[in-house]
Write an enzyme that holds these catalytic residues in place. Structure first.
Site, PDB file in Angstrom:
ATOM      1  CB  CYS A  48     -60.020 -57.319 -79.224  1.00  0.00           C
ATOM      2  SG  CYS A  48     -60.867 -56.189 -80.334  1.00  0.00           S
ATOM      3  CB  CYS A  63     -62.678 -59.753 -80.817  1.00  0.00           C
ATOM      4  SG  CYS A  63     -61.741 -59.355 -82.314  1.00  0.00           S
ATOM      5  CG  ASP A 104     -69.392 -44.849 -78.756  1.00  0.00           C
ATOM      6  OD1 ASP A 104     -68.432 -44.913 -79.551  1.00  0.00           O
ATOM      7  OD2 ASP A 104     -69.233 -44.653 -77.529  1.00  0.00           O
ATOM      8  CG  HIS A 151     -61.610 -54.721 -83.900  1.00  0.00           C
ATOM      9  ND1 HIS A 151     -61.857 -56.045 -83.586  1.00  0.00           N
ATOM     10  CD2 HIS A 151     -62.242 -54.501 -85.081  1.00  0.00           C
ATOM     11  CE1 HIS A 151     -62.604 -56.594 -84.536  1.00  0.00           C
ATOM     12  NE2 HIS A 151     -62.854 -55.671 -85.454  1.00  0.00           N
ATOM     13  CG  HIS A 160     -63.903 -48.323 -84.299  1.00  0.00           C
ATOM     14  ND1 HIS A 160     -62.699 -48.759 -83.780  1.00  0.00           N
ATOM     15  CD2 HIS A 160     -64.115 -47.097 -83.772  1.00  0.00           C
ATOM     16  CE1 HIS A 160     -62.220 -47.839 -82.966  1.00  0.00           C
ATOM     17  NE2 HIS A 160     -63.045 -46.805 -82.945  1.00  0.00           N
TER      18      HIS A 160
HETATM   19  P1  5GP Z   1     -62.007 -44.784 -80.854  1.00  0.00           P
HETATM   20  O1  5GP Z   1     -61.610 -43.698 -79.897  1.00  0.00           O
HETATM   21  O2  5GP Z   1     -61.149 -46.012 -80.685  1.00  0.00           O
HETATM   22  O3  5GP Z   1     -62.100 -44.312 -82.275  1.00  0.00           O
HETATM   23  O4  5GP Z   1     -63.490 -45.166 -80.464  1.00  0.00           O
HETATM   24  C1  5GP Z   1     -63.806 -46.223 -79.616  1.00  0.00           C
HETATM   25  C2  5GP Z   1     -65.230 -46.022 -79.214  1.00  0.00           C
HETATM   26  O5  5GP Z   1     -65.691 -47.219 -78.636  1.00  0.00           O
HETATM   27  C3  5GP Z   1     -65.439 -44.907 -78.165  1.00  0.00           C
HETATM   28  O6  5GP Z   1     -66.314 -43.917 -78.693  1.00  0.00           O
HETATM   29  C4  5GP Z   1     -66.034 -45.650 -76.971  1.00  0.00           C
HETATM   30  O7  5GP Z   1     -67.036 -44.902 -76.321  1.00  0.00           O
HETATM   31  C5  5GP Z   1     -66.566 -46.928 -77.583  1.00  0.00           C
HETATM   32  N1  5GP Z   1     -66.561 -48.085 -76.711  1.00  0.00           N
HETATM   33  C6  5GP Z   1     -65.550 -48.514 -75.933  1.00  0.00           C
HETATM   34  N2  5GP Z   1     -65.883 -49.629 -75.276  1.00  0.00           N
HETATM   35  C7  5GP Z   1     -67.150 -49.934 -75.658  1.00  0.00           C
HETATM   36  C8  5GP Z   1     -68.051 -50.984 -75.307  1.00  0.00           C
HETATM   37  O8  5GP Z   1     -67.759 -51.881 -74.512  1.00  0.00           O
HETATM   38  N3  5GP Z   1     -69.271 -50.974 -75.890  1.00  0.00           N
HETATM   39  C9  5GP Z   1     -69.642 -49.999 -76.773  1.00  0.00           C
HETATM   40  N4  5GP Z   1     -70.865 -50.084 -77.293  1.00  0.00           N
HETATM   41  N5  5GP Z   1     -68.812 -48.997 -77.132  1.00  0.00           N
HETATM   42  C10 5GP Z   1     -67.582 -48.958 -76.572  1.00  0.00           C
HETATM   43 ZN    ZN Z   2     -60.842 -57.270 -82.281  1.00  0.00          ZN
END
Ligand code: 5GP
Ligand code: ZN
Length: 102
Positions: free
Chosen positions: A4, A7, A30, A94, A96
């Site tokens: 994850c 995590c 992000d 996870h 958020h």
């Molecule tokens: P979701 O689409 O799951 O609601 O949003 C996940 C967010 O996590 C996306 O906007 C993506 O750009 C961000 N994200 C994914 N991997 C990473 C990472 O390794 N570091 C950071 N800072 N953001 C990430």
């Molecule tokens: Zn997690």
């Protein structure tokens, strides 16, 4: 939780600047911002999504954190977003909350 991303960031297995932290959650910028400021507020406990939340005190604490983060980051106008489930665009399984501010 193994494999994850969030995590791993919390456990410092992946480097990422943690811009806010308290006993319940932490926040990072992000990696692929969709607004001038795009912050992710993440519970320290691995919970897959809003569908798995039983104790809504966690959500209250996350919004209390959002208020503090916004003060810290000088954010007054913003949107919050929670994507729940892959079909709704959740990429990281996870929980958020996105803070998006232009
Ligand atoms: P979701 O689409 O799951 O609601 O949003 C996940 C967010 O996590 C996306 O906007 C993506 O750009 C961000 N994200 C994914 N991997 C990473 C990472 O390794 N570091 C950071 N800072 N953001 C990430
Ligand atoms: Zn997690």
């Amino acid at each position: 939780m193994e494999n994850c991303i969030f995590c791993k960031i919390l456990n410092k297995e992946i480097p990422s600047k943690i811009i806010y932290e308290d006993e319940t959650c932490f926040a990072i910028n992000d990696i692929n911002p969709k607004a001038k400021k795009h912050i992710l507020v993440i519970p320290k406990k691995h919970i897959e999504s809003l569908n798995e939340v039983d104790d809504f005190d966690l959500i209250k604490k996350m919004f209390e954190a959002i208020k503090k983060i916004n003060k810290q980051e000088n954010i007054t106008h913003f949107r919050t977003q929670i994507n729940t489930g892959k079909l709704a665009g959740q990429e990281v399984m996870h929980l958020h909350i996105h803070i998006l501010s232009n």
